[in-house]
Design an enzyme around this catalytic site. Structure first.
Site: not given
Lengths: 255, 296, 296, 255
Positions: A50-52
């Site tokens: 997940f890009e966070l």
């Protein structure tokens, strides 16, 4: 029996794109549900990125509205920074990534920035790339998920937010992109592949047809020789999808 | 040392003048400091330059209120609800004013702030090559790597005037501790000239010192510590409260017109003196978000 | 998935072939994986390329044992005791062999690994400009910034074959958690093709998942998990055991000659089958280091 | 009364270089003890930075042998990564830094890499920079602490590990260094300043003299007009030093 929705077919098709043991940017909405399906069926060792700045090896136990919802953070195995996880992507360590798009051309170039010829004075302002342009630049394989609409599947997009295969052979290598680019496009009507860097219809969903897809596509449709109906999701898959997205927020919303 | 603990209004007055560049929403979807966003609207700040990755709803509120002149962001919208009507009005019609946008991706905004944090003039990447995004941003440069001649995109450092960190806890010196994903919080804080900490809870210094790995940035970067429970609503804060999805959807529905935005802003920002009044207005809905998250 | 938990000997056999580039000692003075260093000596590894910042005593052991062909490091010595006699012998007299050194500073080695972790070909810095260090390293390039023409030093990415993370705890998948300073641990782990985790304690997966912010790198980077208490002695591991200062000083005194090193290595490495035997040989002195740190 | 050592004089002098509220790379050995003295006397708000990625606003309660000793980590307010803290240094946010050196020339250029003309085949291999070259490149002020020895204070060093002021005016600016470079050199015999980028003797320690310093210095000694004896550490300062370094490990070791 509850009628099958395009969202459900898309989720099932998206799940098939995830191979066991792969590291996948699963994002949110339909791909996140596809990750749930894949993990519970053929790809128990797939890993969600997940890009966070997060990694999960089990999907969140409940439906998510964003990838930052607390249930998706709780139980993560790694929670770090966006540049850390995107760095792994840039290193070529991510097998596949899912993204959506507002507009796409036949070469898989996507526009999520602005409609109209002048970016500073757009006819329609779209939200922008988020992490999509990075995933499309750098993941080994890209899977795009979009509503099927003649105004969205255009001969040329107004602005290339997110790189596809480009309109000339070898474009990605020439500009220096290392990821593989679009591999599959899953729409509300069918599934396309990119054998020569151009979208070619591989299957049409139950209830659709090659003719309907052609009518709803903004470029001259190409079709694989053995074009066929998209496989109907199994009962097992539908049970997973409907158990996870109980109220149909993502898979049964008006399309 | 000068005391740093102050009200939100005081923090905005001291640290965010008109024209300031402000990085916020740095953990992406969670921990967005909406209480500070609302205070910027109440304080009628003008000509701000907003810097951030996803900016779920927060940038749209500020754009619609006329606070914003420029944006460096990867995405401006409403994550679970759809497009940002206020951003659309500003870009498509200049309502309430025209704004300048420098498009980014999540990686490019993170690396630009990382360059700022490292004191490096730029960082090269292989993302975004060949895209209109890279060209239209206007500040990037394409150049072959001097090591092997392969194409790279050079992202110049971004150094905001102020970064806003919304966190679970802080001590009075501003040693702020965040858990859950950090997104681009740390590089933004280190790259900025000053940091405003918005803490759900003020804790004793000993709590921080028992676990310094959770501190996002050293206290000497921090100019203001605002202690405000629920400051991130409707976005979530891990282990403190969940996301109020329907609040995002209601904003989306209410702000389809400029008048709709004005009514929404009057109800949820301008008619309320501060964030405690906002939480009181939310009432049991707010308590439920807390209770739900604490129960997990 | 293939089980990753294995003995130190097995981890070295599988993950560190002759000629491998190995990053270790990444948290600087603490958490140096000496148990793995000793195993490399026992396994008679040759032609290693060592990568690290401070390398307190560890690199000197490996150089003296003839395991090393090349070094990329900021500092090779014995932090509290003085010069590294083995490093001196190798560089001054070619004993036991000549080695190639690429000099770094702590920032340059960190940024080079960070570039590797980010998938960027290099990172520019303004440190080290004009020094012989920058010139002699041989891999750096000086170039004006394309943005403003000011001088910068470009540090090419370093991507080790393997990084060794010594940590307090890990689960069996290799989700390794370290607290105290990280030094350059995270960027080295992310930049490497594989990671060996040396964990003081194996914990249940649920322990990791309750606090994922402490995990240094995702488990899919990890090829081997070695569970070995006391693996960092004589360096410290925060909250587990203190630093054995006099062990460092004794090594310094004992290894002034090649013969002295050989005797030391025989006593503390070659005559011992594994690290448990080493701890047993330390005896009450080891117990005291644990007791002292646990009591704090 | 216990006789005063050079180490104690050096610590007291080093402590004077730390101003209240400053952010200082304090390293280890004598500077770390100087930080303790400064904090407990005139600079209670000074902040200590450590290159392994740490910030402390109180010194560790016991003597350290390295900056990574557990007592120095326990009670830190920030524990992060080397590039994070060095990044703040590179941004120009660090007021002062302390380093040692094996050799130094009159311009403050330091060698800690290798003695001899050929770095690949050194006469004496030294440990290297560690973080010293970064601190000297980037801190606003640099304080150098060294044993005073004619073979160490040389007209020219064999290898510039760590940049001083360079042998030509404006050298630092020309090569692009942003930090201020050497401000003070504290040796076992005296204190030098760098008014024009060259080391000039400002004071000699109790028991030393200008003549002795001249005899032990490898370049033609320059002396400030008002050269004087270094101030003797106060009883208060000595009490702090001797209470902290109880066994004299750093301040009373053979010199």
């Amino acid at each position: 029996m509850t009628p099958l929705t395009a969202g459900e077919i898309m989720v099932a098709e998206a799940a098939r794109q995830i191979r066991d043991g792969e590291k996948v940017f699963v994002g949110m909405r339909l791909p996140l549900i596809a990750f749930v399906v894949a993990k519970r069926t053929h790809a128990p060792n797939a890993i969600g990125l997940f890009e966070l700045g997060m990694v999960r090896d089990e999907p969140a136990p409940e439906l998510l509205y964003t990838m930052g919802d607390p249930p998706n953070v709780r139980g993560a195995t790694w929670s770090a920074r966006t540049v850390d996880i995107m760095g792994l992507l840039a290193r070529g360590e991510v097998d596949a990534g899912f993204i959506g798009g507002a507009e796409m051309d036949r070469h898989g170039d996507l526009n999520t920035t602005a409609i109209g010829p002048d970016r500073a004075h757009p006819a329609v302002q779209l939200p922008g790339s988020g992490g999509a342009a990075d995933i499309a630049s750098l993941a080994k394989r890209l899977i795009v998920i979009m509503p099927h609409d003649k105004r969205r599947l255009r001969e040329r997009v107004d602005f290339v937010t997110t790189p596809g295969h480009g309109s000339t052979p070898g474009w990605r290598a020439r500009v220096g992109l290392r990821g593989g680019g679009p591999d599959v496009l899953i729409t509300t009507l069918g599934v396309f592949r990119f054998p020569e860097g151009r979208a070619v219809l591989a299957s049409y969903h139950p209830g659709a047809s090659v003719e309907r897809v052609r009518a709803e596509t903004g470029w001259e449709l190409e079709v694989v020789p053995d074009v066929h109906e998209t496989e109907t999701p199994s009962e097992a898959v539908l049970t997973i999808v409907r158990g996870y997205d109980r109220d149909g927020f993502w898979t049964r919303r008006a399309e | 040392m000068t005391p740093k603990v102050m009200s939100m209004a005081e923090a905005v007055r001291r640290c965010v003048p008109d024209g300031a560049s402000v990085a916020l929403g740095l953990a992406l979807e969670p921990a967005i400091p909406f209480a500070l966003v609302h205070e910027l609207v109440r304080a009628r700040r003008r000509d701000l330059r907003l810097i951030g990755p996803i900016s779920d709803m927060a940038f749209d509120i500020l754009i619609s209120a006329g606070c914003v002149a420029e944006i460096d962001a990867a995405w401006v919208g409403n994550v679970s609800a759809g497009l940002a009507h206020g951003y659309r009005r500003a870009m498509e019609k200049g309502i309430p004013r025209r704004i300048v946008v420098r498009d980014h991706s999540n990686l490019s905004i993170g690396l630009s702030l990382l360059a700022g944090a490292l004191g490096s003039p730029y960082i090269p990447t292989r993302s975004l090559l060949g895209t209109d995004l890279a060209r239209a941003n206007g500040t990037f440069r394409e150049a072959p790597s001097p090591f092997d001649g392969t194409p790279t995109l050079l992202l110049p450092a971004i150094e905001p005037d102020v970064a806003v960190l919304a966190v679970q806890r802080s001590d009075e010196d501003g040693n702020a501790q965040l858990w859950g994903p950090w997104g681009i919080s740390q590089e933004a804080a280190l790259a900025s000239k000053a940091v405003i900490v918005v803490a759900d809870e003020l804790v004793d210094r000993s709590v921080i010192r028992a676990d310094p790995n959770r501190t996002v940035a050293p206290a000497f970067k921090v100019a203001a510590v605002v202690v405000q429970r629920g400051a991130c609503h409707p976005s979530p804060l891990q282990d403190r409260y969940g996301r109020d999805h329907s609040f995002f959807h209601a904003y989306h529905d209410a702000t389809r017109s400029a008048e709709g935005y004005a009514a929404w802003a009057k109800e949820w920002i301008l008619d309320l003196p501060d964030h405690e009044a906002y939480l009181a207005k939310l009432g049991p809905r707010w308590e439920a978000l807390v209770a739900q998250e604490r129960a997990r």
